[in-house]
Design an enzyme around this catalytic site. Structure first.
Site, PDB file in Angstrom:
ATOM      1  N   PRO A   1      31.698  11.619 -32.974  1.00 47.90           N
ATOM      2  CA  PRO A   1      30.522  10.742 -32.884  1.00 47.90           C
ATOM      3  C   PRO A   1      29.287  11.583 -32.584  1.00 47.90           C
ATOM      4  CG  PRO A   1      31.845  10.595 -30.882  1.00 47.90           C
ATOM      5  CD  PRO A   1      32.626  11.427 -31.837  1.00 47.90           C
TER       6      PRO A   1
ATOM      7  N   VAL B   1      24.892  11.293 -32.435  1.00 49.34           N
ATOM      8  CA  VAL B   1      23.683  10.484 -32.513  1.00 49.34           C
ATOM      9  C   VAL B   1      22.907  10.860 -33.771  1.00 49.34           C
ATOM     10  CG1 VAL B   1      21.488   9.942 -31.413  1.00 49.34           C
ATOM     11  CG2 VAL B   1      23.545  10.229 -30.017  1.00 49.34           C
TER      12      VAL B   1
ATOM     13  N   GLU C   1      27.462   6.648 -31.128  1.00 50.22           N
ATOM     14  CA  GLU C   1      27.639   5.714 -30.017  1.00 50.22           C
ATOM     15  C   GLU C   1      26.705   4.509 -30.168  1.00 50.22           C
ATOM     16  OE1 GLU C   1      27.230   5.668 -25.126  1.00 50.22           O
ATOM     17  OE2 GLU C   1      25.913   6.922 -26.345  1.00 50.22           O
TER      18      GLU C   1
ATOM     19  N   GLN D   1      32.541   3.870 -31.761  1.00 57.21           N
ATOM     20  CA  GLN D   1      32.405   4.354 -30.387  1.00 57.21           C
ATOM     21  C   GLN D   1      31.389   3.500 -29.636  1.00 57.21           C
ATOM     22  OE1 GLN D   1      30.415   7.986 -28.785  1.00 57.21           O
ATOM     23  NE2 GLN D   1      32.506   8.587 -28.230  1.00 57.21           N
TER      24      GLN D   1
ATOM     25  N   CYS E   1      29.053  11.535 -22.809  1.00 56.22           N
ATOM     26  CA  CYS E   1      27.650  11.807 -23.117  1.00 56.22           C
ATOM     27  C   CYS E   1      26.873  12.147 -21.850  1.00 56.22           C
ATOM     28  CB  CYS E   1      27.015  10.612 -23.807  1.00 56.22           C
ATOM     29  SG  CYS E   1      25.271  10.872 -24.219  1.00 56.22           S
TER      30      CYS E   1
ATOM     31  N   ASN F   1      37.957  18.954 -28.709  1.00 55.91           N
ATOM     32  CA  ASN F   1      36.573  18.887 -29.189  1.00 55.91           C
ATOM     33  C   ASN F   1      35.746  19.968 -28.497  1.00 55.91           C
ATOM     34  OD1 ASN F   1      33.712  16.978 -28.472  1.00 55.91           O
ATOM     35  ND2 ASN F   1      34.196  17.693 -30.511  1.00 55.91           N
ATOM     36  N   GLY F   2      34.749  20.474 -29.210  1.00 52.59           N
ATOM     37  CA  GLY F   2      33.852  21.458 -28.608  1.00 52.59           C
ATOM     38  C   GLY F   2      33.961  22.843 -29.207  1.00 52.59           C
ATOM     39  N   GLY F   3      34.684  22.975 -30.311  1.00 52.08           N
ATOM     40  CA  GLY F   3      34.942  24.304 -30.866  1.00 52.08           C
ATOM     41  C   GLY F   3      34.049  24.728 -32.011  1.00 52.08           C
TER      42      GLY F   3
ATOM     43  N   ARG G   1      29.242  19.707 -34.419  1.00 55.78           N
ATOM     44  CA  ARG G   1      28.165  20.494 -35.016  1.00 55.78           C
ATOM     45  C   ARG G   1      28.575  21.260 -36.267  1.00 55.78           C
ATOM     46  NH1 ARG G   1      23.514  21.116 -31.695  1.00 55.78           N
ATOM     47  NH2 ARG G   1      23.739  19.836 -29.836  1.00 55.78           N
TER      48      ARG G   1
END
Length: 449
Positions: free
Chosen positions: A15, A17, A40, A84, A113, A211-213, A239
């Protein structure tokens, strides 16, 4: 809760924005994403919406009383899109989930978030330190929804606190949990804590989504590597997909121009707001925005402008012509705001003096209006022609929603709009629109127009 899939070995669009609108989601599905999350959406806003089957766009729209399309989806993604929600209240979360659950594949609660607009309302990362509230929200949804329920969290400074929260989440019966391996205060440029994601995955019996990689995910093979390093069931990508949606392709990534052309077609097909489309394309041009093409994109002010840059202006005109013919073929449709019949369908592309006033109770969006023909300017001109004093405006703010209701006094009488707006200026325009409608003002006869 009905479990329709396992959340195992999935490549998932995170998700995001502004990025997670329908064209982006469909594009990622085309390239191989297994699930796609929408951006979201705050529960109290979506809960006020009405579900509308849009026969012109072949979409399903959730329309807010202010006229905004809060969420748009279509049959193509019905078994792939995850809604979400931003929420801090179990009952409101359930009310909203029940409104949309037949049109989505699952419901996810945002618990990661870090932005003020989310945390100040007790949502997002604010929930990380409220395990009882987390339990109450998730349990309410799991017990009453027919679609899978999940949540997305960040890690806490103390590993034991993180594991305790994860166990609380697991105890609610959720289908999976996504873990962004950073603290609330850590930014995307900082390394992700893969070891903590792995510890969580090893502790829980439910699927954990890593998530975050994105800093280390450059191609499809990197997705699998990140999954192996975290020992998780699936991987969620933000990203890296924002810059290159074709990251999901097993066959390898595509050039950005090919991606952009495919995106533009979806944006035209589903009448995506041109400014949102422009934002997404800028992300796809990551590293190329200073180029000649990037500078031309920066100067665009419509979907047609954007389409022409990539040679798709003929496609734009073709879709608009077909849409207009389709709209004409529909004798009448139900106005979602009033439940009354209206005999024409407007897109958000072109507005004339009359079309501005065709849906007076809808949201006043200044970016799509001809500035010479605002409701306020029309009402002022009419008042002047009648010899009345200039209209007097005021706006009241609702404490909970932080939205404004506009009122206007004309010739000693007050008129107010039932709609709520994000700012005073729009609230005043809505009040003027309401007044014009109630007074049955014929704006075509105003002297100055």
């Amino acid at each position: 809760m009905t479990q329709s899939f396992t959340y195992k070995n999935f490549k998932i669009l995170a998700p995001m924005v502004r990025m997670g609108t329908l064209p982006m989601r469909l594009l990622c599905l085309d390239y191989g994403a297994d699930l796609v999350y929408c951006e979201e959406i705050i529960d109290y806003k979506l809960a006020r919406c009405k579900r509308v089957e849009n026969g012109v766009l072949n979409s399903i729209d959730f329309i807010h009383p202010d006229g905004t399309c809060v969420f748009r989806t279509c049959r193509r993604e019905a078994d792939k899109v995850i809604l979400q929600l931003g929420t801090a209240d179990p009952d409101r979360a359930l009310l909203t989930a029940k409104l949309v659950e037949n049109d989505v594949a699952g419901i996810d609660i945002n618990m990661g978030c870090p932005k003020d607009y989310s945390t100040k309302g007790g949502m997002g990362a604010a929930l990380l330190k409220e395990p009882q509230k987390v339990y109450n929200i998730l349990k309410k949804l799991v017990d009453n929804c027919v679609k899978p329920v999940t949540c997305k969290i960040r890690i806490l400074r103390n590993l034991q606190d993180t594991l305790h929260l994860a166990k609380v989440i697991e105890s609610t019966g959720v289908a999976a949990v996504a873990v962004h391996g950073r603290l609330k205060t850590e930014r995307p440029r900082e390394p992700v804590h893969k070891d903590i994601i792995q510890t969580i995955a090893n502790t829980l019996s439910i699927p954990v989504i890593a998530n975050g990689g994105s800093l280390e995910i450059k191609n499809f093979d990197d997705i699998k590597k990140f999954q192996q390093e975290t020992n998780t069931a699936s991987v969620m990508i933000a990203r890296a997909a924002q810059w290159n949606p074709s990251i999901f392709r097993k066959e390898g990534s595509l050039y950005s121009d090919e991606i952009i052309k495919a995106y533009i077609k979806y944006a035209i097909d589903y009448d995506n707001q041109w400014s949102n489309s422009k934002y997404c394309i800028i992300q796809f041009m990551h590293g190329r925005n200073a180029s000649e093409l990037g500078e031309k994109l920066a100067k665009t002010s419509s979907m047609l402008d954007i389409s022409a840059l990539w040679g798709l202006d003929d496609y734009y005109h073709s879709v608009m012509a077909k849409r207009e013919e389709l709209a004409k073929s529909i004798d009448s449709v139900i106005d979602p705001l009033t439940s009354s019949k209206v005999c024409d369908i407007k897109t958000n592309h072109e507005f004339s003096k009359q079309s501005i006033l065709s849906h007076l109770d809808t949201d006043y969006k200044r970016r799509t209006r001809n500035k010479s023909f605002t409701p306020k300017s029309l009402l002022y001109e009419w008042s002047k022609d009648c010899g009345y004093d200039a209209p007097v405006y005021r706006s009241d703010i609702e404490p909970e929603s932080k939205l404004f209701q506009g009122r206007v006094i004309v010739n000693g009488k007050e008129y107010s709009s039932d709609l709520r707006q994000k700012n005073k200026r729009s609230a005043e325009q809505s009040a003027a629109s309401r007044c014009i409608k109630l007074l049955k003002i014929d704006t075509t006869k105003l002297n100055s127009f």
